[in-house]
Scaffold this motif. Structure first.
Motif, PDB file in Angstrom:
ATOM      1  N   PHE A 176      -7.577   0.806  -3.246  1.00 11.95           N
ATOM      2  CA  PHE A 176      -7.533   2.260  -3.026  1.00 11.95           C
ATOM      3  C   PHE A 176      -6.823   2.524  -1.698  1.00 11.95           C
ATOM      4  O   PHE A 176      -7.069   1.870  -0.717  1.00 11.95           O
ATOM      5  N   GLY A 177      -5.975   3.571  -1.676  1.00  5.38           N
ATOM      6  CA  GLY A 177      -5.423   4.003  -0.396  1.00  5.38           C
ATOM      7  C   GLY A 177      -3.921   4.128  -0.397  1.00  5.38           C
ATOM      8  O   GLY A 177      -3.208   3.209   0.003  1.00  5.38           O
TER       9      GLY A 177
ATOM     10  N   ASP B  20     -11.856  -0.440  10.557  1.00  7.18           N
ATOM     11  CA  ASP B  20     -11.553   0.295   9.319  1.00  7.18           C
ATOM     12  C   ASP B  20     -12.539  -0.228   8.273  1.00  7.18           C
ATOM     13  O   ASP B  20     -12.313  -1.272   7.657  1.00  7.18           O
TER      14      ASP B  20
ATOM     15  N   CYS C  34     -11.690  -0.792   3.926  1.00  6.91           N
ATOM     16  CA  CYS C  34     -10.257  -0.677   4.295  1.00  6.91           C
ATOM     17  C   CYS C  34      -9.346  -0.491   3.085  1.00  6.91           C
ATOM     18  O   CYS C  34      -8.222   0.000   3.236  1.00  6.91           O
ATOM     19  N   GLY C  35      -9.762  -0.866   1.866  1.00  7.93           N
ATOM     20  CA  GLY C  35      -8.890  -0.691   0.691  1.00  7.93           C
ATOM     21  C   GLY C  35      -7.543  -1.359   0.918  1.00  7.93           C
ATOM     22  O   GLY C  35      -7.466  -2.554   1.239  1.00  7.93           O
TER      23      GLY C  35
ATOM     24  N   ILE D 107      -4.683   0.999   4.709  1.00  4.48           N
ATOM     25  CA  ILE D 107      -3.846   2.127   5.136  1.00  4.48           C
ATOM     26  C   ILE D 107      -4.282   2.716   6.491  1.00  4.48           C
ATOM     27  O   ILE D 107      -3.425   2.988   7.345  1.00  4.48           O
ATOM     28  N   LEU D 108      -5.585   2.882   6.710  1.00  3.04           N
ATOM     29  CA  LEU D 108      -6.026   3.559   7.941  1.00  3.04           C
ATOM     30  C   LEU D 108      -5.869   2.639   9.154  1.00  3.04           C
ATOM     31  O   LEU D 108      -5.328   3.047  10.193  1.00  3.04           O
TER      32      LEU D 108
ATOM     33  N   VAL E  93     -12.863  -4.166   6.947  1.00  2.60           N
ATOM     34  CA  VAL E  93     -13.997  -4.702   6.178  1.00  2.60           C
ATOM     35  C   VAL E  93     -13.956  -4.079   4.795  1.00  2.60           C
ATOM     36  O   VAL E  93     -13.717  -2.866   4.665  1.00  2.60           O
TER      37      VAL E  93
ATOM     38  N   ASP F 237     -14.434  -5.635  -1.542  1.00  4.08           N
ATOM     39  CA  ASP F 237     -13.539  -6.084  -2.608  1.00  4.08           C
ATOM     40  C   ASP F 237     -12.512  -7.080  -2.041  1.00  4.08           C
ATOM     41  O   ASP F 237     -11.655  -6.690  -1.233  1.00  4.08           O
TER      42      ASP F 237
ATOM     43  N   ALA G 296      -8.950  -6.023  -1.925  1.00  2.00           N
ATOM     44  CA  ALA G 296      -8.579  -5.080  -0.864  1.00  2.00           C
ATOM     45  C   ALA G 296      -8.190  -5.856   0.399  1.00  2.00           C
ATOM     46  O   ALA G 296      -7.223  -5.495   1.080  1.00  2.00           O
TER      47      ALA G 296
ATOM     48  N   ASN H   6     -13.891   5.492   5.239  1.00  2.00           N
ATOM     49  CA  ASN H   6     -13.671   6.378   4.094  1.00  2.00           C
ATOM     50  C   ASN H   6     -14.279   5.688   2.882  1.00  2.00           C
ATOM     51  O   ASN H   6     -13.617   4.882   2.224  1.00  2.00           O
ATOM     52  N   ILE H   7     -15.544   5.969   2.605  1.00  2.00           N
ATOM     53  CA  ILE H   7     -16.202   5.306   1.450  1.00  2.00           C
ATOM     54  C   ILE H   7     -16.720   6.452   0.580  1.00  2.00           C
ATOM     55  O   ILE H   7     -15.925   7.253   0.129  1.00  2.00           O
TER      56      ILE H   7
ATOM     57  N   LEU I 287     -25.023   2.850   5.449  1.00  2.00           N
ATOM     58  CA  LEU I 287     -24.324   2.069   6.487  1.00  2.00           C
ATOM     59  C   LEU I 287     -24.524   2.623   7.895  1.00  2.00           C
ATOM     60  O   LEU I 287     -24.063   2.006   8.865  1.00  2.00           O
TER      61      LEU I 287
HETATM   62  C1  SAM Z   1     -12.244   5.363  -0.948  1.00  2.00           C
HETATM   63  S1  SAM Z   1     -11.681   3.740  -0.663  1.00  2.00           S
HETATM   64  C2  SAM Z   1     -10.862   3.960   0.922  1.00  2.00           C
HETATM   65  C3  SAM Z   1      -9.687   3.048   1.143  1.00  2.00           C
HETATM   66  C4  SAM Z   1      -8.878   3.365   2.402  1.00  2.00           C
HETATM   67  N1  SAM Z   1      -9.641   3.084   3.608  1.00  2.00           N
HETATM   68  C5  SAM Z   1      -8.436   4.820   2.415  1.00  2.00           C
HETATM   69  O1  SAM Z   1      -8.825   5.545   3.323  1.00  2.00           O
HETATM   70  O2  SAM Z   1      -7.678   5.226   1.502  1.00  2.00           O
HETATM   71  C6  SAM Z   1     -13.206   2.952  -0.258  1.00  2.00           C
HETATM   72  C7  SAM Z   1     -13.124   1.452  -0.056  1.00  2.00           C
HETATM   73  O3  SAM Z   1     -14.403   1.038   0.438  1.00  2.00           O
HETATM   74  C8  SAM Z   1     -14.798  -0.156  -0.207  1.00  2.00           C
HETATM   75  N2  SAM Z   1     -16.268  -0.158  -0.158  1.00  2.00           N
HETATM   76  C9  SAM Z   1     -17.147   0.455  -1.001  1.00  2.00           C
HETATM   77  N3  SAM Z   1     -18.419   0.251  -0.565  1.00  2.00           N
HETATM   78  C10 SAM Z   1     -18.328  -0.492   0.577  1.00  2.00           C
HETATM   79  C11 SAM Z   1     -19.296  -1.034   1.483  1.00  2.00           C
HETATM   80  N4  SAM Z   1     -20.608  -0.838   1.313  1.00  2.00           N
HETATM   81  N5  SAM Z   1     -18.853  -1.753   2.528  1.00  2.00           N
HETATM   82  C12 SAM Z   1     -17.520  -1.951   2.728  1.00  2.00           C
HETATM   83  N6  SAM Z   1     -16.564  -1.482   1.889  1.00  2.00           N
HETATM   84  C13 SAM Z   1     -16.962  -0.758   0.838  1.00  2.00           C
HETATM   85  C14 SAM Z   1     -14.177  -0.072  -1.591  1.00  2.00           C
HETATM   86  O4  SAM Z   1     -13.981  -1.364  -2.128  1.00  2.00           O
HETATM   87  C15 SAM Z   1     -12.850   0.649  -1.310  1.00  2.00           C
HETATM   88  O5  SAM Z   1     -11.796  -0.258  -1.064  1.00  2.00           O
END
Ligand code: SAM
Length: 298
Positions: free
Chosen positions: A140-141, A167, A170-171, A174-175, A190, A193, A196, A233-234, A242
């Motif tokens: 994602f991102g 970040d 991080c997906g 991108i950030l 972190v 996935d 990612a 960004n989750i 968290l």
């Molecule tokens: C909405 S995407 C955001 C990706 C990117 N940072 C952006 O802003 O476009 C959320 C990401 O968080 C990861 N994620 C979901 N739950 C998480 C957790 N508990 N700890 C760390 N990463 C998590 C997902 O795998 C996904 O890659």
């Protein structure tokens, strides 16, 4: 690995809401195809409302129970809108088909004054800007989602020179990578996935970011380094869980930026963070909001 693809004919007025619902249900990617590109959807005679040709597509991991997922989506939609969804088209798609489909829609995008996100297969429109060349693969991102855009716009408005950034979620990276291009010293990324983490490393190399400026971890393996800027960004529920960990990972006086939160979830997320952070007023884009705050001492 194949993916479960759900395609749902949508009313243009509520298509955004349906996209958000699919995200909340755990979709790894969501997109909307506009009315003009599609044949007219014909509802069964007598059904209301009259759905238009707009289609919302969600991609879910193939280990999900499809029947249960469809039932959960229908129930949640009915609870939110008191309306029923029309027939949902279910297909299994291969990774490559999906990547090709959304790549066509991904164009260079500017955020704030200095920052551009440029798909790796495009020319940078402004060669003198901070151009982040990106190929998210299946992570994602891309910057096209409001939750990412809210964070990129915040970053563009900051002096991040020399800062330590985390970040979290991080997906595609991108950030964190945008922060590095804008002058941050070092980023910890972190994500739950592993794909990612791979995509983030590939994107760092694509942008000539030295390996030692970006360290990537699965949660639980990440070091206790305290960040000057914590970006996450989750989604609302994981962010609430968290809060203690992200507080531990932010230095006193450091900035917190949270995204992936729907408007009506803002209060609950702010309450979870207020023991450790002084929170600002939320910033909204479409249905989504960004929360920012500063870490209190301790
Ligand atoms: C909405 S995407 C955001 C990706 C990117 N940072 C952006 O802003 O476009 C959320 C990401 O968080 C990861 N994620 C979901 N739950 C998480 C957790 N508990 N700890 C760390 N990463 C998590 C997902 O795998 C996904 O890659």
């Amino acid at each position: 690995m194949p993916w479960i693809q759900l395609q749902i004919p949508a009313d243009p007025d509520t298509a955004d809401q349906l996209e958000d619902l699919l995200m909340e249900m755990g979709a790894d990617a969501v997109s909307m195809e506009d009315a003009a590109d599609q044949p007219l959807y014909e509802p069964d005679p007598g059904t209301t409302p009259l759905w238009s040709q707009t289609t919302v597509t969600g991609l879910f991991q193939s280990d999900r129970n499809t029947e249960q997922l469809l039932a959960d989506i229908r129930d949640a939609w009915h609870q939110q809108t008191q309306q029923s969804l029309p027939e949902i088209d279910v297909t299994l798609v291969e990774d490559k088909d999906w990547e090709r489909a959304w790549m066509d829609d991904f164009h260079p995008l500017q955020f704030g004054k200095r920052l551009w996100i440029v798909p790796s297969w495009h020319e940078a429109p402004d060669p003198d800007a901070a151009n982040l060349l990106l190929d998210p693969g299946l992570a994602f991102g891309t910057g096209t989602h409001p939750t990412t855009a809210l964070c990129l716009e915040w970053l563009d408005g900051q002096d991040v020179a020399g800062k330590q950034v985390t970040d979290y979620g991080c997906g595609s990276g991108i950030l964190g990578l945008a922060a590095l291009l804008l002058g941050a010293d070092h980023v910890i990324g972190v994500d739950t996935d592993p794909q990612a983490l791979e995509a983030s490393r590939d994107n760092a190399r694509r942008n000539g970011v030295e390996d030692n400026r970006l360290d990537l971890y699965l949660p639980g393996k990440d070091p206790d380094t305290r960040a000057d800027i914590m970006l996450a960004n989750i989604l609302a529920q994981p962010l609430i869980g968290l809060a203690p960990r992200l507080a531990e990972l932010t230095r006193p006086g450091g900035d917190l930026v949270l995204s992936g939160i729907l408007f009506n979830q803002a209060r609950e997320v702010m309450d979870a963070y207020e023991p450790w952070f002084t929170m600002d007023e939320p910033e909204q884009k479409e249905d989504w909001i960004r929360l920012t705050g500063r870490r209190k001492d301790g």
